[in-house]
Every structure is written in C-alpha cells, then in structure tokens.
Write an enzyme that holds these catalytic residues in place. Structure first.
Site, mmCIF file in Angstrom:
data_model
loop_
_atom_site.group_PDB
_atom_site.id
_atom_site.type_symbol
_atom_site.label_atom_id
_atom_site.label_comp_id
_atom_site.label_asym_id
_atom_site.label_seq_id
_atom_site.Cartn_x
_atom_site.Cartn_y
_atom_site.Cartn_z
ATOM 1 N N CYS A 108 0.816 -1.228 0.000
ATOM 2 C CA CYS A 108 0.000 0.000 0.000
ATOM 3 C C CYS A 108 0.849 1.277 0.000
ATOM 4 O O CYS A 108 0.327 2.358 -0.238
ATOM 5 C CB CYS A 108 -0.940 0.004 1.199
ATOM 6 S SG CYS A 108 -1.984 -1.450 1.270
ATOM 7 N N HIS A 242 -3.353 7.235 3.574
ATOM 8 C CA HIS A 242 -3.789 5.942 3.033
ATOM 9 C C HIS A 242 -5.155 5.595 3.617
ATOM 10 O O HIS A 242 -5.349 5.633 4.837
ATOM 11 C CB HIS A 242 -2.744 4.885 3.391
ATOM 12 C CG HIS A 242 -3.120 3.500 2.982
ATOM 13 N ND1 HIS A 242 -3.698 3.214 1.765
ATOM 14 C CD2 HIS A 242 -3.011 2.317 3.630
ATOM 15 C CE1 HIS A 242 -3.918 1.913 1.683
ATOM 16 N NE2 HIS A 242 -3.526 1.345 2.803
ATOM 17 N N ASN A 272 -10.174 0.197 1.006
ATOM 18 C CA ASN A 272 -8.721 0.269 0.874
ATOM 19 C C ASN A 272 -8.314 -0.293 -0.486
ATOM 20 O O ASN A 272 -8.444 -1.494 -0.728
ATOM 21 C CB ASN A 272 -8.107 -0.546 2.030
ATOM 22 C CG ASN A 272 -6.590 -0.622 1.961
ATOM 23 O OD1 ASN A 272 -5.982 -0.203 0.981
ATOM 24 N ND2 ASN A 272 -5.995 -1.166 2.998
HETATM 25 O O1 UT7 Z 1 -3.285 -1.419 3.963
HETATM 26 C C1 UT7 Z 1 -3.114 -2.086 5.173
HETATM 27 C C2 UT7 Z 1 -4.241 -3.060 5.323
HETATM 28 N N1 UT7 Z 1 -4.806 -3.322 6.584
HETATM 29 C C3 UT7 Z 1 -5.187 -2.447 7.550
HETATM 30 O O2 UT7 Z 1 -4.955 -1.279 7.526
HETATM 31 C C4 UT7 Z 1 -5.967 -3.032 8.699
HETATM 32 C C5 UT7 Z 1 -5.692 -2.385 10.026
HETATM 33 N N2 UT7 Z 1 -6.590 -2.927 11.031
HETATM 34 C C6 UT7 Z 1 -7.908 -2.589 11.080
HETATM 35 O O3 UT7 Z 1 -8.359 -1.779 10.295
HETATM 36 C C7 UT7 Z 1 -8.767 -3.227 12.147
HETATM 37 O O4 UT7 Z 1 -7.948 -3.948 13.049
HETATM 38 C C8 UT7 Z 1 -9.868 -4.168 11.558
HETATM 39 C C9 UT7 Z 1 -10.912 -3.361 10.836
HETATM 40 C C10 UT7 Z 1 -9.236 -5.177 10.591
HETATM 41 C C11 UT7 Z 1 -10.560 -4.931 12.681
HETATM 42 O O5 UT7 Z 1 -11.092 -4.000 13.629
HETATM 43 P P1 UT7 Z 1 -10.841 -4.237 15.181
HETATM 44 O O6 UT7 Z 1 -11.560 -3.177 15.898
HETATM 45 O O7 UT7 Z 1 -9.349 -4.333 15.395
HETATM 46 O O8 UT7 Z 1 -11.570 -5.615 15.442
HETATM 47 P P2 UT7 Z 1 -10.962 -6.979 15.989
HETATM 48 O O9 UT7 Z 1 -10.029 -7.581 15.030
HETATM 49 O O10 UT7 Z 1 -10.511 -6.763 17.395
HETATM 50 O O11 UT7 Z 1 -12.267 -7.874 16.029
HETATM 51 C C12 UT7 Z 1 -13.344 -7.604 16.954
HETATM 52 C C13 UT7 Z 1 -14.457 -8.595 16.696
HETATM 53 C C14 UT7 Z 1 -13.963 -10.046 16.599
HETATM 54 O O12 UT7 Z 1 -14.931 -10.868 17.217
HETATM 55 P P3 UT7 Z 1 -14.670 -11.427 18.703
HETATM 56 O O13 UT7 Z 1 -13.402 -12.222 18.594
HETATM 57 O O14 UT7 Z 1 -14.516 -10.230 19.584
HETATM 58 O O15 UT7 Z 1 -15.902 -12.225 18.957
HETATM 59 C C15 UT7 Z 1 -13.979 -10.313 15.126
HETATM 60 O O16 UT7 Z 1 -14.184 -11.687 14.810
HETATM 61 O O17 UT7 Z 1 -15.070 -8.300 15.446
HETATM 62 C C16 UT7 Z 1 -15.179 -9.508 14.676
HETATM 63 N N3 UT7 Z 1 -15.139 -9.157 13.264
HETATM 64 C C17 UT7 Z 1 -16.273 -8.858 12.587
HETATM 65 N N4 UT7 Z 1 -17.562 -8.824 12.949
HETATM 66 C C18 UT7 Z 1 -18.456 -8.481 12.015
HETATM 67 C C19 UT7 Z 1 -14.076 -9.051 12.444
HETATM 68 N N5 UT7 Z 1 -14.479 -8.686 11.209
HETATM 69 C C20 UT7 Z 1 -15.831 -8.565 11.273
HETATM 70 C C21 UT7 Z 1 -16.820 -8.225 10.345
HETATM 71 N N6 UT7 Z 1 -18.105 -8.199 10.762
HETATM 72 N N7 UT7 Z 1 -16.520 -7.908 9.065
#
Ligand code: UT7
Length: 315
Positions: A108, A242, A272
């Site tokens: 990215c 980004h 993204n």
């Molecule tokens: O170009 C670089 C590319 N990547 C990035 O920039 C990603 C950077 N990271 C992020 O943007 C965030 O960490 C995410 C958007 C990927 C995730 O957000 P988060 O607030 O860090 O959530 P998390 O990973 O802590 O997940 C919280 C909960 C989990 O469930 P449990 O374990 O608490 O029951 C996930 O399984 O949210 C769940 N979850 C979802 N629920 C509904 C993860 N994805 C989804 C979804 N819909 N799409």
C-alpha cells in the site's frame, strides 16, 4: 519534481455492506463503525491493465503531455493477471510511450516509494518527465468467506505525471520486516524437483498489529518530512492519508493535532485500494478543485512488509 497531472479509474461494480452481509456474518453497522467503509468498487469484467492504461491516459491529458515526452514509467502493483511482462510495459504500449519502465511492489506504500524513485532519478539528471501509475485489485487476494479481510478492500487505478520543479519538498521512506502480520502465499508451477511443502493461502492479516504499526509509522514519517522541510503541522493545508480505516486516519489526525477539515477522505465509497488509495484520493481532490496553487500537501501510506512512507509537496 512537481505533480502536473492526475487521473484515476474505478471498476463500475459497487458492493455495499448490505450486499456483503447477505453471505458473510457481518453487518453494515460493524463495517461502518469499525472501518468507515460503506461501499467499495470491485473488479468484475474489467481488466486491471486496461484500467491502468486509462488512468495513465487521463493523467497525461490533465498534464497536457504527449506520451512520447515521458522518460520513465513506474508502476506500483501487488497482483494482476500477468506474472510477466510487468504491468508498466503493458501501460507503456497502451499509451504509446517509448521510455524505460519498471514495476515495484511496496504494497500500500507503493505510491510514496514510486515518487521517491522518480525524484531520485530526476535529481540524478536521468529523467525529466515521469509517469507513476498505481493499479491494484486487492479484492482478488482476499478470501471472500473471511469477514475479517474481504470487507476492507476495493479496487482501482490512478496515475500522476511528474515534471521538472521543486514542489516535492521531502520524502521519507521506512521498512521494518514483519512478515507474519500481513501476507499471502501462492503456489508456483510444480517441477519434478520440488520437495518442499507449499501452500496457496489468501491474504492473512493480524488487523490490530497492522493498526498499531500504521498509526505509529504515519505519525513518525509525516513528522520527519515536516522537520526536513522546516515547517510545522499547522503549515500543511491538506493531509491525504492511506485510506485503510477511518479510525487509523482519525488517530493520525489526533497525533498531528490538526483540524478534521484538513483531512480528505474517500474511504466511505472506496475502501482500501492498496497503493492506488492515495493517488485516487489525490485525483478526486484535484478534480474537485480543492487545491490552490501553493497549498502544502502531506501524504502518507503504510502496508505489508511492513513498509511506510510520507511525502510533502507544494501544489
Ligand atoms: O493497507 C493495510 C491493510 N490493513 C489495515 O490497515 C488493517 C488495520 N486494522 C484494522 O483496520 C482493524 O484492526 C480491523 C478493521 C481489521 C478490525 O477492527 P478491530 O476493531 O481491530 O476488530 P478486531 O479484530 O478486534 O475484532 C473484533 C471482533 C472479533 O470478534 P470477537 O473475537 O470479539 O468475537 C472479530 O471476529 O469483530 C469480529 N469481526 C467482525 N464482525 C463483524 C471481524 N471482522 C468482522 C466483520 N463483521 N466484518
């Protein structure tokens, strides 16, 4: 150098959060509040190389430049339909240019890395006019049954034409190897001699680790460019970051202690789009007439590797 023209192209298929929630255990509420994404453009019948050529042509038109006047083409790309030849060679033929060209894969952060390469070639006296194209289809990398990754991405291509000038004030790049946070494996053609175990694995991501890296790296990279140019965050008129997650953008904004009005964003409509994200946003701001001559623009990006970078330029 200076940016003399911009262009971008998006696939026509728009996928909403509601459409995703029909086949994934997710919701518009979760995706919107956790990422800021509402819709994304996803490749269906388009070919990425054709989108890249079209974006390049638009940037050339915006700059009023003929392709034969280009001295170098740099294309930032992670995946596309070709293994070889490189996408930049296809773009060169598509626009009717005759100059050398090169592809880079800096995930990215590819646009910022490409600007640094262009600027360095220019300062070395090797080139005058450079075309930078970013073309990405991250929706072809993710597992569409994995709600943690596929909801984040969209596809697109964007280009800029760089010409002689001293508008680019500072560029800072960084890399810090961390290959278990964001990666994808693919299996190559078998041979009679391969004995190692190989896997075909779609994009994997430790989201929170990427999030923390992104905020830290962007704050540091932008601060380094400001220091290099001898200006303060207040002297920057526009921040183009980004578009990975609106919460990441907001955290960087808090770190820079700058008003929301300076931070342009299109994540709501695009998600993204990897290295295309920054130049698509740049092109949209340019075409909306948001930049005045002399405005100072700070841009930063981060991605798999990890790699990151920031650039400070005068419009
Ligand atoms: O170009 C670089 C590319 N990547 C990035 O920039 C990603 C950077 N990271 C992020 O943007 C965030 O960490 C995410 C958007 C990927 C995730 O957000 P988060 O607030 O860090 O959530 P998390 O990973 O802590 O997940 C919280 C909960 C989990 O469930 P449990 O374990 O608490 O029951 C996930 O399984 O949210 C769940 N979850 C979802 N629920 C509904 C993860 N994805 C989804 C979804 N819909 N799409």
């Amino acid at each position: 150098m200076k940016i003399s023209g911009t262009g971008s192209v998006l696939p026509k298929k728009v996928v909403t959060n509601e459409m995703l929630s029909r086949f994934l255990d997710t919701s518009d509420e979760w995706i919107t509040t956790r990422t800021g994404v509402r819709t994304r453009h996803v490749i269906s019948d388009e070919k990425l190389d054709e989108m890249a050529v079209e974006a390049a042509q638009k940037a050339l038109d915006d700059a009023g430049m003929n392709p034969e006047d280009l001295d170098f083409i740099i294309c930032s790309n992670v995946v596309n339909e070709y293994v070889t030849p490189q996408l930049s060679c296809i773009i060169q033929g598509g626009i009717g240019a005759a100059c050398p060209c090169i592809d880079i894969n800096c995930a990215c952060a590819g646009f910022i890395y490409a600007l640094e390469i262009a600027e360095s070639f220019y300062k070395a006296g090797k080139v005058k006019n450079v075309l930078v194209v970013c073309a990405e289809e991250p929706t072809r990398m993710t597992d569409w049954t994995d709600r943690r990754t596929c909801v984040l991405f969209g596809d697109g291509a964007a280009a800029v034409v760089l010409t002689p000038g001293d508008n680019i004030r500072s560029i800072k790049l960084s890399a810090s190897s961390s290959t278990d946070k964001l990666w994808q494996y693919r299996i190559l053609q078998p041979t009679p001699y391969i004995t190692k175990e190989e896997q075909d694995v779609p994009l994997q991501m430790k989201g929170q680790d990427v999030f923390k890296f992104a905020v830290k790296a962007a704050g540091r990279d932008i601060s380094r460019t400001l220091k290099d140019a001898g200006i303060s965050p207040d002297d920057v008129d526009h921040y183009l970051l980004h578009q990975a997650n609106i919460r990441i953008v907001n955290a960087i904004r808090d770190y820079m202690e700058q008003p929301e009005s300076k931070f342009h964003s299109n994540i709501e409509d695009h998600g993204n789009s990897s290295s295309s994200s920054c130049p698509i946003l740049l092109d949209e701001c340019n075409r909306k007439g948001l930049f005045k001559k002399g405005d100072m623009v700070a841009m930063s990006a981060f991605g798999a590797g990890f790699v990151s970078g920031a650039v400070l330029f005068e419009w």
